[in-house]
Design an enzyme around this catalytic site. Structure first.
Site, mmCIF file in Angstrom:
data_model
loop_
_atom_site.group_PDB
_atom_site.id
_atom_site.type_symbol
_atom_site.label_atom_id
_atom_site.label_comp_id
_atom_site.label_asym_id
_atom_site.label_seq_id
_atom_site.Cartn_x
_atom_site.Cartn_y
_atom_site.Cartn_z
ATOM 1 C CG HIS A 178 -5.934 50.556 -25.173
ATOM 2 N ND1 HIS A 178 -4.708 50.888 -25.185
ATOM 3 C CD2 HIS A 178 -6.037 49.607 -24.033
ATOM 4 C CE1 HIS A 178 -4.070 50.023 -24.189
ATOM 5 N NE2 HIS A 178 -4.723 49.259 -23.789
ATOM 6 C CG ASP B 32 -6.812 58.189 -31.982
ATOM 7 O OD1 ASP B 32 -6.904 57.093 -31.425
ATOM 8 O OD2 ASP B 32 -6.322 58.503 -33.007
#
Ligand code: ADQ
Length: 461
Positions: free
Chosen positions: A158, A366
């Site tokens: 992720h 991110d």
């Protein structure tokens, strides 16, 4: 049909709206459609327990069986705080300066992964599809294989995968990537991550690239591909119509009538670029004084990993930056920053997004960033807000119609925010419509199906 077994650090009841954490939200969506097993840490830390041992708990949540394991303090501190969040999280977000390479952590990380493998194996059925998530569990597939697990195993990262020379700063980098080759499918958030994987295995493991997605190294073949995670767009859009969301929206629009509302929402984390954002907002007020008295930034930063010193330091820095901006620019009837160190309920959040004129999603790095996608889904298509998005979020690969910024460049980002605040309605509508199409075509259902089809179709070695 094969049963789905999801393994992640934390497990949540998919029937309950989740608190902060994009992963929990996305996995709840994925499991509850066909049911299955969700396995991971219980969140319970036992004092004085034996390392590598933990009680197991089982409960049924609708069509999903939740099985969790406790961790003793020593395991928690080395596996979770130490190696996962003190080494892998900073390095994978390119922050070598914040990594704490304490040699003791990796033993705990490995021990917990071995224990989870031992506890999971007896629960498995022969044709299960096992889907492991995130950086806490990189070695789990290899530990399962060591226990003779033959099922198909997929792994999804992720967070970003950094370039080889940054990854190589982790003393155990070779072991980590070798462990991924115990999987059949390895998924990343973005094409940039896949390229880093490809160059790492090419340089460090002399991997052979068999076709667009297949790599052979360490004596095994793996399918590696970008599967950008999405949200449930229709469900999120529908949430804007709940009573709480409508109340929040109406209240904010009344309070900020005739003024501009800027919004930031995230976990308090150094990857999210919060100090830079506040400095940018200060720059905006300085450079474009017409915003003084008329633009307010609501910054919501929910508490996260507070046991780690770097996180406690970040909180102090933010409080001081907010205090200084309010002190220097605020007035009796207007405060430039409203800073909230709390979670917002998931029923209120869509109303908040919809009330904002501009969302500032400006992480320094991110994996994806779901807040960007939630903001788009929550807008009124007739009068949408504008997304200002960091080019360093995985989401920037897809969301090209956002205003893309470099969050390190506070001056340039302030200019982009000013553009966003002044954007004409027709352009806002055009950009929003295109962004909405993008998040619809790659929503959370697409993500799940694309990953699981790749896993179901792979031929195990
Ligand atoms: P996160 O780093 O947690 O996730 P993100 O993708 O933005 O980041 O997901 C956050 C989720 O939590 C969103 O659903 C958001 O609504 C919610 N949230 C955040 N702050 C909140 C607050 N204060 N109150 C209420 N809700 C809040 C990790 C990776 C990301 C990746 C996701 C999913 O770091 O890059 O996108 O996993 O893969």
């Amino acid at each position: 049909m094969s049963r789905l077994v999801v393994v992640s650090n934390r497990v949540a009841d998919p029937r309950k709206a989740s608190a902060a954490g994009g992963l929990a939200v996305a996995l709840g969506e994925a499991l509850s459609s066909d049911g299955g097993l969700w396995f991971g840490w219980s969140g319970i830390i036992t004092e004085g327990g034996a390392p590598g041992e933990g009680a197991i708990h089982t409960r049924q949540a609708g069509n999903v069986r939740l099985v969790t394991v406790d961790l003793c303090r020593e395991d928690h501190d080395s596996y979770y705080l130490g190696y996962s969040n003190g080494v892998l999280w900073p390095v994978f977000h390119y922050r070598l300066d914040l990594a704490d390479f304490d040699a003791g952590y990796v033993a705990g990380y490995r021990r917990v992964n071995q224990m989870l493998a031992r506890k999971l194996v007896p629960l498995l059925k022969p044709d299960d599809l096992i889907w492991i998530h995130d950086y806490h569990l990189i070695p789990l597939a290899a530990e399962l294989r060591a226990l003779d697990c033959r099922q198909r195993i997929g792994f999804f990262l992720h967070i970003p995968l950094p370039p080889p020379l940054i990854l190589a700063a982790v003393p155990q980098h070779e072991w980590l990537i070798r462990s991924l080759f115990a999987c059949d499918v390895v998924g990343f958030q973005s094409q940039a991550d896949v390229e880093h994987f490809s160059s790492y295995v090419g340089q460090e493991a002399v991997a052979e690239k068999l076709d667009a997605h297949q790599f052979r190294a360490f004596g095994r073949r793996v399918h590696a591909q970008a599967f950008p995670i999405g949200i449930d767009v229709d469900e999120f859009a529908a949430l804007t119509q709940t009573k709480e969301a409508r109340e929040t929206h109406a209240h904010l629009r009344k309070e900020y009538a005739g003024r501009h509302l800027l919004l930031g929402v995230e976990r308090m984390d150094y990857s999210k670029g919060l100090p830079q954002r506040l400095k940018t907002f200060r720059e905006l007020l300085k450079k474009y004084p017409e915003n003084i008295g008329s633009a307010t930034l609501i910054q919501i930063a929910s508490p996260s990993r507070e046991a780690l010193d770097t996180y406690a330091g970040l909180r102090q820095e933010l409080e001081s930056l907010c205090g200084a901006i309010n002190g220097d620019f605020g007035d009796l009837d207007w405060m430039p920053v409203r800073y909230i160190h709390r979670n917002v309920s998931r029923r209120r959040l869509p109303g908040l997004y919809r009330a904002a004129d501009v969302a500032l999603v400006t992480p320094l790095r991110d994996g994806m960033n779901l807040v960007a996608k939630e903001f788009i889904a929550a807008q009124d298509p007739d009068d949408p807000g504008v997304l200002v998005l960091s080019r360093f979020a995985g989401a920037a690969e897809e969301l090209r119609e956002a205003i893309l910024v470099n969050p390190y460049d506070t001056f340039g980002t302030a200019e982009s925010i000013q553009l966003a605040l002044q954007m004409p309605l027709a352009e806002r509508q055009r950009r929003h419509q295109q962004l909405l199409e993008r998040i619809r075509s790659h929503d959370v259902h697409w993500w799940r199906e694309a990953f699981l089809s790749a896993l179901a179709e792979c031929v195990p070695e």
